[in-house]
Design a protein around this motif. Structure first.
Motif, PDB file in Angstrom:
ATOM      1  N   LYS B  27       0.956  -1.292   0.177  1.00 24.05           N
ATOM      2  CA  LYS B  27       0.032   0.126   0.069  1.00 24.05           C
ATOM      3  C   LYS B  27       0.939   1.282   0.115  1.00 24.05           C
ATOM      4  O   LYS B  27       0.628   2.219  -0.706  1.00 24.05           O
ATOM      5  N   SER B  28       1.975   1.128   0.716  1.00 28.46           N
ATOM      6  CA  SER B  28       3.003   2.387   0.909  1.00 28.46           C
ATOM      7  C   SER B  28       3.436   2.763  -0.554  1.00 28.46           C
ATOM      8  O   SER B  28       3.250   3.900  -0.788  1.00 28.46           O
ATOM      9  N   ALA B  31       0.535   4.054  -2.863  1.00 29.84           N
ATOM     10  CA  ALA B  31       0.487   5.498  -2.296  1.00 29.84           C
ATOM     11  C   ALA B  31       1.514   6.395  -2.817  1.00 29.84           C
ATOM     12  O   ALA B  31       1.013   7.635  -3.056  1.00 29.84           O
ATOM     13  N   ASP B  36      -1.223   9.097  -3.399  1.00 29.99           N
ATOM     14  CA  ASP B  36      -2.481   8.948  -2.785  1.00 29.99           C
ATOM     15  C   ASP B  36      -2.615   8.993  -1.498  1.00 29.99           C
ATOM     16  O   ASP B  36      -2.227   8.173  -0.495  1.00 29.99           O
ATOM     17  N   SER B  37      -3.103  10.155  -0.567  1.00 30.40           N
ATOM     18  CA  SER B  37      -2.945  10.290   0.717  1.00 30.40           C
ATOM     19  C   SER B  37      -4.058   9.524   1.390  1.00 30.40           C
ATOM     20  O   SER B  37      -3.809   9.363   2.534  1.00 30.40           O
ATOM     21  N   ASP B  38      -5.115   9.210   0.769  1.00 26.46           N
ATOM     22  CA  ASP B  38      -6.144   8.451   1.418  1.00 26.46           C
ATOM     23  C   ASP B  38      -5.561   6.933   1.938  1.00 26.46           C
ATOM     24  O   ASP B  38      -5.716   6.455   2.923  1.00 26.46           O
ATOM     25  N   LEU B  39      -5.031   6.425   0.826  1.00 23.00           N
ATOM     26  CA  LEU B  39      -4.401   5.006   1.029  1.00 23.00           C
ATOM     27  C   LEU B  39      -3.207   5.057   2.027  1.00 23.00           C
ATOM     28  O   LEU B  39      -3.238   4.270   2.993  1.00 23.00           O
ATOM     29  N   ALA B  40      -2.400   6.306   2.150  1.00 25.23           N
ATOM     30  CA  ALA B  40      -1.526   6.506   2.906  1.00 25.23           C
ATOM     31  C   ALA B  40      -2.150   6.596   4.399  1.00 25.23           C
ATOM     32  O   ALA B  40      -1.456   5.898   5.361  1.00 25.23           O
ATOM     33  N   SER B  99       4.451   6.095   4.325  1.00 21.33           N
ATOM     34  CA  SER B  99       3.315   6.797   4.182  1.00 21.33           C
ATOM     35  C   SER B  99       3.239   7.870   4.904  1.00 21.33           C
ATOM     36  O   SER B  99       2.449   9.046   4.473  1.00 21.33           O
TER      37      SER B  99
END
Lengths: 284, 226, 266
Positions: B27-28, B31, B36-40, B99
């Protein structure tokens, strides 16, 4: 009636029956002893013990018979003890456990059941005649020694067997020889048991009549034995002799003598029980 | 409970930790590359679970040792698991760190910069190392564990090269320094992740073969497994 | 020097290096083969543990070294047992002398039904040593070695059977130490004792290591791992693995050994 109640009833029934059986023996014995005591207790005094037997009941005493019994007892012990214990040690510790030894074992137990009069006949032929001991204390003791030998061997073996194997293991592991183990560990540990067995065997010997009669112990002996080769009489024979006389005085004498004989037997048994209890405590 | 069941539970916990941390790392990467700050944020929240798992495994290992007095294979397993758990938690921390950059530092990175530093290759290599090591743990296969030593060299190479590349590129265009500095920090983290994965590999080999590779130069097998 | 002489010199120096040796030993009880060809070398001044499931020949093998199996009917043996390089089954060997140099401690404490003093002095007495002062000194030093002296010194004439289980076992150990053997064989010495007595005896074994060679049969694997230097794993009359205790308990060679010590079987 359900099972629980049935079982409880059986329990109670057996309890009652057991008490009855126990008391039966005790009651009969007490009646017998009571009778004897009534008949004979008053007759016992120092004169009775020290007098020689005579045709007159009031003057008769048990001295010669008592001395004879004591001589027989001592000599039998001296003969039977070493032989019996040695035989038991050999059979228990040294002999190989094979078919021959089990046959031997069975036969020794059988010997204990042979009727005593057979020993008497054996003694007469071998000791009195062949070995020319005559009807002496020695012959009588040898005969009785043979009689009680199986008892001594069996009880000594049991006593030695009762010493735990762990003691033997510990002794052998320290490098002791078989004899050292027997001498230092097994005999001291089984001493009480051996003693008990011997005393019980002797208390039987003291009451033996038939074999001694066969080898020639006399019914009327006016002297106490002074050496092993002397002739002798023993208490049971003296009692038997008196009972056959018609005069009432002799009945009293017989009763008194029986009391003395019983006293000796009880005391010996008492000592045996005492030692057995002490010995059993040793292993706790 | 009996030893075998307890050990299996520990084993499953280990696998769960591997899964968690792998997801965090993936995910990191996603992101970061897509900014993508939401994923982070997801990664940041999941950090609690990672920490919770770490504590649980630690506690369970202690209990296992106390109750069962393990020896031989069982003992090596639990000792290795403790260290693997510790290293996985550190990897999770690095994913968290990566992240955090996305959330707190608003510096999107140009594709060109990413390519110049071979950033994606490095991250891919690290992820594949993690897959290798997870398979090695799951299957009890020391050979798979050994694969990562070679792959780590790729990470080290990219890391070393980054100095020269950054130096050259910044001199050409000083405005790019923000992006290069950011990427440099992340590259450092990934290089650390690679080291942690090789540590885990050493622990797995120790558990399976009772051979201690820590601090040693030779990484190949010296005797056949039982 | 001929080749044969050289070889036998090397062989005998190897023999001397090991305190206890077994060479391809086989044991039968009647038709049952209890030990199926076991060889092992035990070094001096170490504690060696025998572990393995019940009935796998550990005790039988232990007793070969002081020939206590001789007392068992149907016992038959092949192979060599050497102590200090000498074959102890040789016809010229005096078994009683052999046993005086080897002490044995049994599973259930078995003090003699005599006093504490007499128990410890027994080994000396059967050798004919009578000097009172000497016996007293030896008894005292033996009881001190097993940490029993302070507990019993006020009444050495008390019966040994009045002591607790742990004390009795220590007494049995003192009894063997009194004759100053070089080897002590122990057959599950603490299996009948409580944990505290067990701990005391394990501590004692650890201290005795300096002066004696100790072989201990035990069912308790933690005990083996705590006190032994080398461990042999017996299974069905054979030695599956024999190695340093460290190795056996962290990374044994054989899967069977691992299965046993991790409790997967047996």
């Amino acid at each position: 009636m359900n099972n629980i109640k049935k079982n409880r009833l059986k329990d109670q029934a057996f309890k009652v029956w057991g008490i009855f059986c126990t008391l039966l023996g005790l009651v009969l014995l007490s009646i017998f002893i009571g009778n004897i005591l009534i008949d004979g207790i008053l007759r016992i005094d120092w004169e009775f013990v020290m007098n020689l037997p005579s045709r007159h009941a009031e003057e008769s005493g048990i001295f010669t018979a008592l001395m004879g019994s004591i001589w027989i007892l001592l000599l039998t012990t001296v003969i039977a003890l070493p032989i019996g214990i040695a035989a038991a040690i050999y059979l228990e510790e040294y002999s190989k456990k094979n078919k021959l030894s089990s046959i031997l074992e069975v036969n020794i137990s059988n010997l204990a059941g042979v009727p005593s009069i057979i020993y008497g006949l054996l003694g007469l032929e071998v000791f009195v005649r062949i070995l020319e001991m005559g009807a002496s204390v020695l012959a009588g003791s040898c005969t009785l020694a043979l009689l009680i030998l199986p008892i001594v061997i069996v009880s000594t073996r049991e006593a030695i067997k009762a010493v735990p194997k762990s003691i033997r293991d510990a002794s052998f592991a320290m490098g002791a020889s078989k004899w050292q183990t027997v001498y230092h560990q097994l005999l001291p540990a089984s001493f009480g048991g051996i003693l008990t067995g011997i005393i019980l065997a002797l208390s039987r010997a003291v009451g033996e009549t038939a074999p001694l009669i066969v080898i020639g112990a006399l019914a009327y002996v006016p002297f106490a034995p002074e050496s092993p080769m002397d002739q002798f009489s023993v208490l049971p024979i003296q009692i038997f002799n008196w009972i056959t006389r018609p005069q009432h005085g002799f009945v009293e004498n017989a009763a008194a003598a029986i009391i003395i004989l019983l006293l000796i037997t009880f005391v010996m048994n008492g000592i045996a029980v005492y030692f057995r209890n002490r010995w059993q405590k040793k292993f706790k | 409970m009996n030893l075998e069941d307890h050990r299996e539970i520990l084993n499953q916990s280990g696998l769960e930790m591997f899964q968690l941390v792998r997801k965090q790392l993936i995910k990191s990467k996603e992101a970061f590359l897509t900014h993508d700050s939401d994923l982070a944020e997801e990664v940041l929240h999941t950090e609690n679970r990672v920490n919770g798992m770490d504590l649980k495994i630690d506690r369970d290992c202690e209990r296992f040792i106390a109750l069962h007095n393990p020896v031989a294979g069982d003992l090596r397993f639990v000792l290795a698991l403790r260290k693997i758990n510790f290293d996985l938690e550190r990897i999770g921390d690095h994913a968290f760190g990566i992240s955090s950059y996305i959330v707190e530092v608003d510096t999107p990175v140009d594709q060109e910069v990413i390519d110049k530093l071979e950033f994606e290759q490095m991250y891919e290599a690290a992820l594949s190392m993690l897959d290798d090591i997870r398979a090695a743990y799951k299957d009890g296969n020391a050979k798979k564990a050994r694969k990562v030593f070679k792959k780590d060299k790729v990470l080290n190479k990219i890391n070393l090269n980054s100095f020269a590349v950054i130096s050259a590129e910044v001199k050409k265009d000083p405005n790019l320094i923000d992006q290069y500095l950011l990427l440099f920090s992340v590259i450092k983290k990934i290089e650390r992740v690679g080291d942690l994965i090789t540590n885990i590999a050493e622990e797995i080999i120790f558990y399976l073969e009772a051979e201690v590779l820590k601090h040693s130069k030779k990484k190949g097998p010296s005797k056949p497994s039982k | 020097m001929s080749k044969k002489n050289k070889e036998s010199i090397i062989e005998s120096s190897i023999k001397r290096k090991y305190k206890l040796q077994a060479k391809d030993v086989k044991v039968w009880y009647g038709d049952f083969m209890a030990i199926k060809g076991v060889s092992m070398d035990i070094k001096a001044n170490k504690v060696t543990a025998f572990i393995g499931p019940s009935g796998c020949g550990k005790s039988t093998f232990l007793r070969l070294f002081n020939r206590m199996n001789d007392y068992v009917d149907d016992f038959k043996m092949e192979g060599e047992i050497n102590i200090d390089g000498k074959d102890i089954n040789n016809k010229n060997i005096n078994v009683e002398l052999l046993r005086k140099q080897i002490g044995m401690v049994f599973q259930k404490p078995n003090p003699f039904p005599k006093s504490i003093f007499e128990n410890v002095a027994y080994g000396l007495q059967i050798q004919g040593l009578k000097d009172k002062k000497f016996l007293q000194e030896r008894v005292e030093s033996s009881l001190k070695q097993v940490a029993l002296w302070d507990e019993v010194k006020d009444d050495l004439n008390k019966s040994a059977l009045a002591l607790s289980g742990g004390q009795q076992q220590r007494l049995c150990i003192a009894r063997t130490l009194a004759v100053e053997p070089s080897i002590i064989l122990m057959d599950e010495p603490t299996s009948a004792l409580d944990p505290i007595s067990t701990a005391k005896i394990e501590e004692l074994i650890y201290k005795l290591k300096d002066k004696y060679t100790i072989v201990i049969v035990t069912h308790n694997m933690q005990q083996a791992s705590r006190i032994s230097d080398t461990t042999a794993f017996f299974y069905l009359g054979e030695i599956i693995e024999y190695d340093k205790t460290n190795k056996i308990f962290t990374n044994p060679e054989k899967q069977q050994t691992e299965n046993y010590i991790t409790g997967r079987f047996g």
